[in-house]
Design a protein around this motif. Structure first.
Motif, PDB file in Angstrom:
ATOM      1  N   UNK A 285       0.837  -1.196   0.000  1.00 29.23           N
ATOM      2  CA  UNK A 285       0.000   0.000   0.000  1.00 29.23           C
ATOM      3  C   UNK A 285       0.879   1.256   0.000  1.00 29.23           C
ATOM      4  N   UNK A 286       0.635   2.149  -0.977  1.00 26.59           N
ATOM      5  CA  UNK A 286       1.376   3.403  -1.078  1.00 26.59           C
ATOM      6  C   UNK A 286       0.375   4.543  -1.247  1.00 26.59           C
ATOM      7  N   UNK A 287       0.306   5.428  -0.260  1.00 23.83           N
ATOM      8  CA  UNK A 287      -0.602   6.581  -0.319  1.00 23.83           C
ATOM      9  C   UNK A 287      -2.042   6.178  -0.622  1.00 23.83           C
ATOM     10  N   UNK A 288      -2.481   5.042  -0.081  1.00 20.67           N
ATOM     11  CA  UNK A 288      -3.834   4.574  -0.329  1.00 20.67           C
ATOM     12  C   UNK A 288      -3.983   3.806  -1.619  1.00 20.67           C
ATOM     13  N   UNK A 289      -2.984   3.865  -2.495  1.00 15.36           N
ATOM     14  CA  UNK A 289      -2.982   3.082  -3.722  1.00 15.36           C
ATOM     15  C   UNK A 289      -2.222   1.785  -3.516  1.00 15.36           C
ATOM     16  N   UNK A 290      -1.822   1.164  -4.619  1.00 14.95           N
ATOM     17  CA  UNK A 290      -1.162  -0.136  -4.556  1.00 14.95           C
ATOM     18  C   UNK A 290       0.085  -0.099  -5.440  1.00 14.95           C
ATOM     19  N   UNK A 291       1.192  -0.611  -4.906  1.00 18.59           N
ATOM     20  CA  UNK A 291       2.415  -0.752  -5.689  1.00 18.59           C
ATOM     21  C   UNK A 291       2.735  -2.237  -5.846  1.00 18.59           C
ATOM     22  N   UNK A 292       2.920  -2.661  -7.089  1.00 15.87           N
ATOM     23  CA  UNK A 292       3.239  -4.047  -7.416  1.00 15.87           C
ATOM     24  C   UNK A 292       4.655  -4.072  -7.972  1.00 15.87           C
ATOM     25  N   UNK A 293       5.568  -4.734  -7.277  1.00 13.70           N
ATOM     26  CA  UNK A 293       6.936  -4.693  -7.773  1.00 13.70           C
ATOM     27  C   UNK A 293       7.841  -5.690  -7.102  1.00 13.70           C
ATOM     28  N   UNK A 294       9.060  -5.762  -7.634  1.00 12.65           N
ATOM     29  CA  UNK A 294      10.068  -6.634  -7.072  1.00 12.65           C
ATOM     30  C   UNK A 294      10.899  -7.290  -8.144  1.00 12.65           C
ATOM     31  N   UNK A 295      11.214  -8.568  -7.933  1.00 13.58           N
ATOM     32  CA  UNK A 295      12.072  -9.361  -8.801  1.00 13.58           C
ATOM     33  C   UNK A 295      13.487  -8.785  -8.812  1.00 13.58           C
ATOM     34  N   UNK A 296      14.416  -9.547  -9.326  1.00 14.36           N
ATOM     35  CA  UNK A 296      15.821  -9.155  -9.372  1.00 14.36           C
ATOM     36  C   UNK A 296      16.326  -9.347 -10.796  1.00 14.36           C
ATOM     37  N   UNK A 297      16.771  -8.260 -11.402  1.00 12.11           N
ATOM     38  CA  UNK A 297      17.421  -8.326 -12.701  1.00 12.11           C
ATOM     39  C   UNK A 297      18.831  -7.785 -12.524  1.00 12.11           C
ATOM     40  N   UNK A 298      19.807  -8.673 -12.640  1.00 11.91           N
ATOM     41  CA  UNK A 298      21.203  -8.264 -12.468  1.00 11.91           C
ATOM     42  C   UNK A 298      21.717  -7.766 -13.808  1.00 11.91           C
ATOM     43  N   UNK A 299      21.507  -6.468 -14.061  1.00 13.99           N
ATOM     44  CA  UNK A 299      21.768  -5.931 -15.391  1.00 13.99           C
ATOM     45  C   UNK A 299      22.586  -4.665 -15.448  1.00 13.99           C
ATOM     46  N   UNK A 300      23.185  -4.244 -14.336  1.00 16.82           N
ATOM     47  CA  UNK A 300      24.051  -3.075 -14.371  1.00 16.82           C
ATOM     48  C   UNK A 300      23.301  -1.762 -14.519  1.00 16.82           C
TER      49      UNK A 300
END
Length: 416
Positions: free
Chosen positions: A304-319
């Protein structure tokens, strides 16, 4: 140059590690200047998931993880990936990552990570009381979710480790028990673990802005400047930028994913790499989210961010130089819609940012081997927000040359 032009301490980096350290140094009586590199995009300290993930004590480099390495190259949209264009360059880092996954190194890293988490959790409460920021926290816990009995049972040794380190949690073994905490999940999630002491900020950008405003209100200075070289001198340390030089009696390098370039200029070769994180932020009303959700098997979170929704993550090792691959954000959002059928996915804003990562998942919090006046504070991976207050207290101890409250040998700049 006169003494009036030499600052007590200059902090390089205006992210959450840099500002937290600046505040701790300021509280210790130093006059502090923060130099932050200009950027056209919002930094990871502003756009992360907003979680103080004190339960995440298990390093990324776990025993046996390298057996999955070929899949990272073959599945560029998977939870942990290495773009083929970056595979050769990252090979030396991956060798160290592999060594960190051996049982002896893994156990040592886990113990040190747990120690830093315990310090950081207590330090956050001290920091919050000092800054008067209770309104910027959400104390709603976290659900770590599992699809089926096999995935749940595979997680149990990790929970037993957390128990040994004093982390509170409750295991849930039915969809109904999960729904009591968070309704609206797809029934494929049959098991979960609930961590009640998990904390989120209402918005990491607001948290960083609050740190900055308090620092400046207490006579701290912030300036936009891209430090390109650190030059130790006899009476001070010079920081060269594109617009001139700054001089400090001491310097703290907290420049995130760019920190190792500055360290290399001093002769310190530190194997820092970049986790590229992706997310989509949905507006208020997207979903009735009641706690932080972690989808362990898919490598992403819903928060939950400011009453909204944040969907994120994963790992990309890409510099730092490859262009963003926003298909990764789309994949995560699509999965979130499957797992939360009532989620409204319209009106989202995509973002990609850089998270500085060490092979053993532990940050560098130490004096430079080249010059004791220079302190390193970087390499926290996706735990920068989580460990910021604890790191700040350790940085203040290093600057004052006093004993730290925990054993810091595992965070040495010399360990590689």
């Amino acid at each position: 140059m006169t003494d009036t032009n030499v600052h007590d301490i200059i902090v390089i980096g205006g992210g959450v590690i840099g500002l937290s350290s600046a505040l701790a140094l300021q509280k210790a009586g130093y006059k502090v200047l923060v130099l932050d590199r200009p950027s056209a995009t919002r930094k990871a300290s502003e756009m992360n998931a907003g979680a103080f993930a004190f339960t995440d004590i298990v390093p990324l480099a776990t025993p046996g993880i390298m057996r999955r390495a070929p899949k990272w190259l073959l599945d560029p949209l998977g939870p942990l990936s290495v773009p083929p264009a970056y595979a050769f360059k990252i090979a030396p880092w991956m060798l160290r990552f592999w060594r960190a996954s051996w049982p002896d190194r893994y156990q040592a890293s886990l113990t040190s990570q747990a120690s830093l988490m315990q310090l950081s959790q207590a330090a956050l409460e001290r920091q919050s009381a000092d800054l008067g920021s209770a309104n910027l926290f959400q104390r709603e816990g976290q659900l770590q979710l599992y699809e089926g009995l096999r995935e749940y049972q595979a997680s149990l040794p990790g929970w037993e480790l957390r128990r040994k380190h004093g982390i509170r949690f409750k295991l849930l073994e039915s969809p109904d028990a999960i729904a009591d905490i968070q309704p609206g999940l797809d029934p494929r999630f049959t098991h979960a673990a609930y961590t009640p002491d998990w904390i989120n900020t209402v918005d990491p950008a607001r948290w960083l802005a609050h740190l900055t405003s308090v620092f400046e209100a207490r006579n701290g200075r912030t300036e936009s400047a891209d430090v390109v070289r650190i030059v130790p001198g006899e009476g001070s340390v010079e920081l060269e930028t594109g617009s001139g030089s700054f001089f400090g009696k001491r310097v703290v390098v907290a420049a995130g994913a760019w920190s190792h370039h500055l360290a290399r200029g001093l002769g310190d070769r530190i194997p820092l790499e970049t986790e590229r994180g992706y997310n989509t932020t949905l507006p208020e009303g997207a979903f009735d989210l009641r706690t932080h959700l972690t989808f362990s098997g898919h490598g992403f979170v819903v928060t939950k961010i400011n009453g909204g929704v944040r969907v994120g993550g994963a790992v990309e090792l890409g510099g730092l130089k490859l262009p963003p691959n926003y298909k990764r954000a789309d994949i995560l959002l699509g999965k979130a819609k499957q797992f939360l059928p009532a989620l409204k996915t319209d009106g989202g804003t995509k973002w990609m940012g850089f998270r500085p990562s060490m092979p053993d998942s532990l940050p560098v919090i130490d004096r430079s081997p080249s010059d004791r006046r220079i302190v390193y504070a970087f390499g926290h991976g996706h735990l920068g927000l989580t460990q910021s207050a604890g790191t700040a207290e350790l940085v203040a101890s290093l600057a004052a040359e006093t004993s730290a409250s925990i054993d810091t040998s595992a965070f040495s700049a010399r360990r590689f």
